[in-house]
Write a protein that holds these residues in place. Structure first.
Motif, PDB file in Angstrom:
ATOM      1  N   GLY A 442      83.416  33.392  11.676  1.00  0.00           N
ATOM      2  CA  GLY A 442      84.657  32.645  11.864  1.00  0.00           C
ATOM      3  C   GLY A 442      85.824  33.605  11.975  1.00  0.00           C
ATOM      4  O   GLY A 442      85.645  34.821  12.076  1.00  0.00           O
ATOM      5  N   PHE A 443      87.030  33.035  11.933  1.00  0.00           N
ATOM      6  CA  PHE A 443      88.239  33.831  12.128  1.00  0.00           C
ATOM      7  C   PHE A 443      89.297  33.458  11.099  1.00  0.00           C
ATOM      8  O   PHE A 443      89.391  32.303  10.678  1.00  0.00           O
ATOM      9  CB  PHE A 443      88.815  33.593  13.529  1.00  0.00           C
ATOM     10  N   LEU A 444      90.091  34.447  10.718  1.00  0.00           N
ATOM     11  CA  LEU A 444      91.349  34.235  10.007  1.00  0.00           C
ATOM     12  C   LEU A 444      92.452  34.522  11.015  1.00  0.00           C
ATOM     13  O   LEU A 444      92.741  35.688  11.299  1.00  0.00           O
ATOM     14  CB  LEU A 444      91.463  35.179   8.815  1.00  0.00           C
ATOM     15  N   GLY A 445      93.024  33.480  11.601  1.00  0.00           N
ATOM     16  CA  GLY A 445      93.925  33.699  12.726  1.00  0.00           C
ATOM     17  C   GLY A 445      93.138  34.345  13.848  1.00  0.00           C
ATOM     18  O   GLY A 445      92.079  33.852  14.237  1.00  0.00           O
ATOM     19  N   PRO A 446      93.615  35.487  14.367  1.00  0.00           N
ATOM     20  CA  PRO A 446      92.867  36.151  15.435  1.00  0.00           C
ATOM     21  C   PRO A 446      91.837  37.163  14.938  1.00  0.00           C
ATOM     22  O   PRO A 446      91.191  37.822  15.756  1.00  0.00           O
ATOM     23  CB  PRO A 446      93.985  36.870  16.205  1.00  0.00           C
ATOM     24  N   LEU A 447      91.677  37.316  13.613  1.00  0.00           N
ATOM     25  CA  LEU A 447      90.839  38.379  13.063  1.00  0.00           C
ATOM     26  C   LEU A 447      89.468  37.851  12.649  1.00  0.00           C
ATOM     27  O   LEU A 447      89.372  36.893  11.875  1.00  0.00           O
ATOM     28  CB  LEU A 447      91.529  39.034  11.863  1.00  0.00           C
ATOM     29  N   PRO A 448      88.387  38.475  13.139  1.00  0.00           N
ATOM     30  CA  PRO A 448      87.035  37.977  12.863  1.00  0.00           C
ATOM     31  C   PRO A 448      86.565  38.289  11.440  1.00  0.00           C
ATOM     32  O   PRO A 448      86.941  39.302  10.841  1.00  0.00           O
ATOM     33  CB  PRO A 448      86.157  38.731  13.871  1.00  0.00           C
ATOM     34  N   ILE A 449      85.701  37.404  10.938  1.00  0.00           N
ATOM     35  CA  ILE A 449      84.988  37.577   9.680  1.00  0.00           C
ATOM     36  C   ILE A 449      83.498  37.415   9.985  1.00  0.00           C
ATOM     37  O   ILE A 449      83.101  36.486  10.696  1.00  0.00           O
ATOM     38  CB  ILE A 449      85.413  36.533   8.620  1.00  0.00           C
ATOM     39  N   GLY A 450      82.667  38.287   9.436  1.00  0.00           N
ATOM     40  CA  GLY A 450      81.231  38.221   9.676  1.00  0.00           C
ATOM     41  C   GLY A 450      80.462  37.747   8.465  1.00  0.00           C
ATOM     42  O   GLY A 450      80.950  37.789   7.334  1.00  0.00           O
ATOM     43  N   ALA A 451      79.238  37.282   8.705  1.00  0.00           N
ATOM     44  CA  ALA A 451      78.295  36.943   7.638  1.00  0.00           C
ATOM     45  C   ALA A 451      77.082  37.845   7.784  1.00  0.00           C
ATOM     46  O   ALA A 451      76.547  38.008   8.885  1.00  0.00           O
ATOM     47  CB  ALA A 451      77.879  35.473   7.723  1.00  0.00           C
ATOM     48  N   SER A 452      76.653  38.446   6.676  1.00  0.00           N
ATOM     49  CA  SER A 452      75.526  39.370   6.668  1.00  0.00           C
ATOM     50  C   SER A 452      74.290  38.713   6.089  1.00  0.00           C
ATOM     51  O   SER A 452      74.353  38.090   5.025  1.00  0.00           O
ATOM     52  CB  SER A 452      75.865  40.617   5.837  1.00  0.00           C
ATOM     53  N   PHE A 453      73.163  38.889   6.778  1.00  0.00           N
ATOM     54  CA  PHE A 453      71.869  38.430   6.299  1.00  0.00           C
ATOM     55  C   PHE A 453      71.033  39.649   5.941  1.00  0.00           C
ATOM     56  O   PHE A 453      70.858  40.553   6.765  1.00  0.00           O
ATOM     57  CB  PHE A 453      71.164  37.595   7.369  1.00  0.00           C
ATOM     58  N   LEU A 454      70.538  39.696   4.702  1.00  0.00           N
ATOM     59  CA  LEU A 454      69.759  40.835   4.255  1.00  0.00           C
ATOM     60  C   LEU A 454      68.539  40.380   3.477  1.00  0.00           C
ATOM     61  O   LEU A 454      68.505  39.272   2.939  1.00  0.00           O
ATOM     62  CB  LEU A 454      70.614  41.787   3.418  1.00  0.00           C
ATOM     63  N   ALA A 455      67.536  41.253   3.425  1.00  0.00           N
ATOM     64  CA  ALA A 455      66.292  40.935   2.728  1.00  0.00           C
ATOM     65  C   ALA A 455      65.588  42.245   2.413  1.00  0.00           C
ATOM     66  O   ALA A 455      66.176  43.323   2.552  1.00  0.00           O
ATOM     67  CB  ALA A 455      65.415  40.009   3.575  1.00  0.00           C
ATOM     68  N   GLY A 456      64.333  42.175   1.999  1.00  0.00           N
ATOM     69  CA  GLY A 456      63.619  43.341   1.518  1.00  0.00           C
ATOM     70  C   GLY A 456      63.094  44.239   2.620  1.00  0.00           C
ATOM     71  O   GLY A 456      63.289  43.994   3.816  1.00  0.00           O
ATOM     72  N   ARG A 457      62.419  45.282   2.206  1.00  0.00           N
ATOM     73  CA  ARG A 457      61.914  46.299   3.129  1.00  0.00           C
ATOM     74  C   ARG A 457      61.040  45.658   4.213  1.00  0.00           C
ATOM     75  O   ARG A 457      60.188  44.817   3.945  1.00  0.00           O
ATOM     76  CB  ARG A 457      61.106  47.345   2.369  1.00  0.00           C
ATOM     77  N   ASP A 458      61.290  46.093   5.460  1.00  0.00           N
ATOM     78  CA  ASP A 458      60.516  45.679   6.634  1.00  0.00           C
ATOM     79  C   ASP A 458      60.635  44.192   6.949  1.00  0.00           C
ATOM     80  O   ASP A 458      59.832  43.657   7.718  1.00  0.00           O
ATOM     81  CB  ASP A 458      59.039  46.069   6.486  1.00  0.00           C
TER      82      ASP A 458
END
Length: 487
Positions: A442-458
């Motif tokens: 999404g965005f705060l005004g014109p500035l993007p915000i990301g969402a990170s997906f993480l998990a275990g090895r491999d």
């Protein structure tokens, strides 16, 4: 404002929005004769020559880019296309050895280009990719000073965030993230030690994937730490990042094919909020969590433990590794300094290198113990073990398929007072060597915000699959508008 990201001239077959185009779409157009690699490469070169005057993300353009594209077109005409990356323009971060082209790590001390390609560049060439050029980066991977400013190098000056030009692009892969967002190439290669793929991707509003360490060869990459560094893809679309990842890894894994399945219905998703550091980013992230709920995921609130101790032991470990690994790398490069001491002396004599910030981390690394020292070994062991436990134990205890966290807060104003401490979630996966994919949330005004997906090895396929499912459920990414400052 620059013109829209469309291919120039020549009638309706060129009515293609570069910002929206995916590699599969481009391959289809080239396979059916409606587009050539030369036309595509020419369009990106035109944008580098025009739009990048504002962004300053591309350091070097390959003089043979159009020749590479023409050869790709000849292969395709013979029915010998090498795969989905054949004829696709790719930018490469300038700490990755590229024969005869840049490869400075942002430093004027590395002015003599390498005589060989890094292994990942060899893979790009074998896949038929057009190596378009090299991207600017935070000098020495943001490891010259604790007060460095992201996106600045002695070679390229300051890269700007294409959404708001006086805002920072974040991380050492700043040029790769900004260039992809500005549609200066179809995809780019970045590198990360801790946050340098995912943060620039988050702040530029694009996709960034830091894979499990070891999946992509580190050969020919200027290091901070061979125990933590990895290259990875940056793109406007998850499918493009997946296609690039398959080529960079070179082990026959078809990441793009794995994206078709929707993992969200019935999934258990751990939510690590990192809340309170930025209220606006909290609100954007909550909307992303709600998307996951609506798509059938069970959301489980979690906290990843041990973060303070990971950072306390990880940074001194990096200092020891930096000196050892960098000096080993420098011995492979003819015509450049051979030791950290020689680099320090070069910077002290150079009129540009110390003009924005110092080299306190270089001094600390010079005094760091060798990598055989028991104190160092305990620091590295502790940091890596706690980072892995912070993910593995939480995922196991809650039976999670993936963890999601906010990637970044809104981009800060570039002011050469050092990067501010702010919202980020890269450390556990970075220090553990585990996969982490960020996608626009999404965005705060014109500035993007990301969402990170993480998990275990491999768990690389799973992480990319969740990122792709979120991208389909919440297609929020938009092209930058190159505002000079916030309204």
């Amino acid at each position: 404002m620059p013109s829209p990201s469309t291919l120039p001239d020549a009638g309706p077959r060129h009515d293609l929005d570069l910002d929206a185009a995916t590699i599969p779409r481009l391959v289809d157009l080239m396979a059916t004769g409606r587009l050539t690699s030369v036309e595509l490469t020419s369009a990106y070169l035109e944008r580098v020559a025009t739009v990048d005057r504002l962004v300053r993300s591309v350091l070097f353009v390959h003089p043979g880019a159009l020749d590479q594209a023409a050869e790709s077109d000849r292969r395709r005409a013979r029915g010998e296309a090498r795969g989905p990356l054949d004829g696709i323009p790719v930018l490469v971060k300038d700490n990755i050895d590229t024969r005869g082209l840049g490869s400075t790590a942002g430093s004027r001390a590395l002015g003599v280009p390498p005589t060989r390609d890094a292994e990942l560049v060899v893979r790009l060439r074998e896949a038929g990719a057009v190596v378009l050029g090299k991207t600017n980066m935070t000098e020495w991977g943001n490891f010259r000073s604790a007060w460095s400013t992201s996106g600045w190098s002695g070679v390229g000056g300051q890269t700007h965030n294409p959404h708001v030009l006086d805002r920072n692009p974040c991380g050492s892969s700043s040029g790769s993230g900004a260039a992809v967002a500005a549609a200066l190439a179809q995809v780019a290669v970045g590198t990360e030690t801790n946050g340098s793929i995912v943060c620039p991707a988050g702040q530029a509003g694009v996709v960034g994937f830091k894979p499990t360490r070891g999946r992509i060869s580190g050969d020919g990459i200027v290091p901070i730490s061979t125990r933590q560094d990895t290259a990875g893809p940056m793109a406007r679309h998850v499918v493009d990042a997946a296609i690039l990842m398959s080529v960079l890894e070179g082990r026959g894994v078809d990441y793009a094919a794995a994206l078709a399945a929707d993992p969200l219905p019935g999934a258990r998703v751990g939510v690590w909020r990192r809340a309170g550091l930025d209220a606006g980013a909290d609100a954007v992230f909550e909307s992303a969590v709600e998307v996951l709920r609506r798509r059938g995921a069970t959301v489980v609130e979690v906290d990843l433990p041990h973060q303070a101790r990971i950072e306390a032991t990880g940074l001194p470990a990096l200092a020891a590794e930096f000196k050892h690994d960098l000096e080993a790398y420098l011995r492979t490069r003819p015509g450049v300094p051979r030791t950290l001491r020689e680099l320090i002396e070069f910077n002290e004599a150079d009129p540009v290198e110390l003009s924005r910030f110092g080299q306190d981390l270089f001094f600390a690394a010079e005094k760091a113990p060798p990598v055989t020292d028991p104190i160092y070994l305990d620091q590295r062991r502790t940091a890596t073990d706690l980072a892995r436990r912070s993910i593995d134990e939480v995922m196991g205890a809650h039976r999670l398929d993936v963890v999601v966290a906010p990637t970044n807060g809104p981009a800060w104003r570039t002011d050469y007072a050092g990067d501010p401490a702010g919202l980020g979630s890269s450390t556990p996966a970075a220090v553990a060597g585990y996969p982490n994919a960020t996608v626009p949330a999404g965005f705060l005004g014109p500035l993007p915000i990301g969402a990170s997906f993480l998990a275990g090895r491999d768990a690389d396929v799973a992480v990319l699959r969740f990122a792709a499912a979120f991208e389909r459920a919440a297609p929020v990414r938009r092209a930058p508008t190159y505002l000079p400052t916030l309204p």
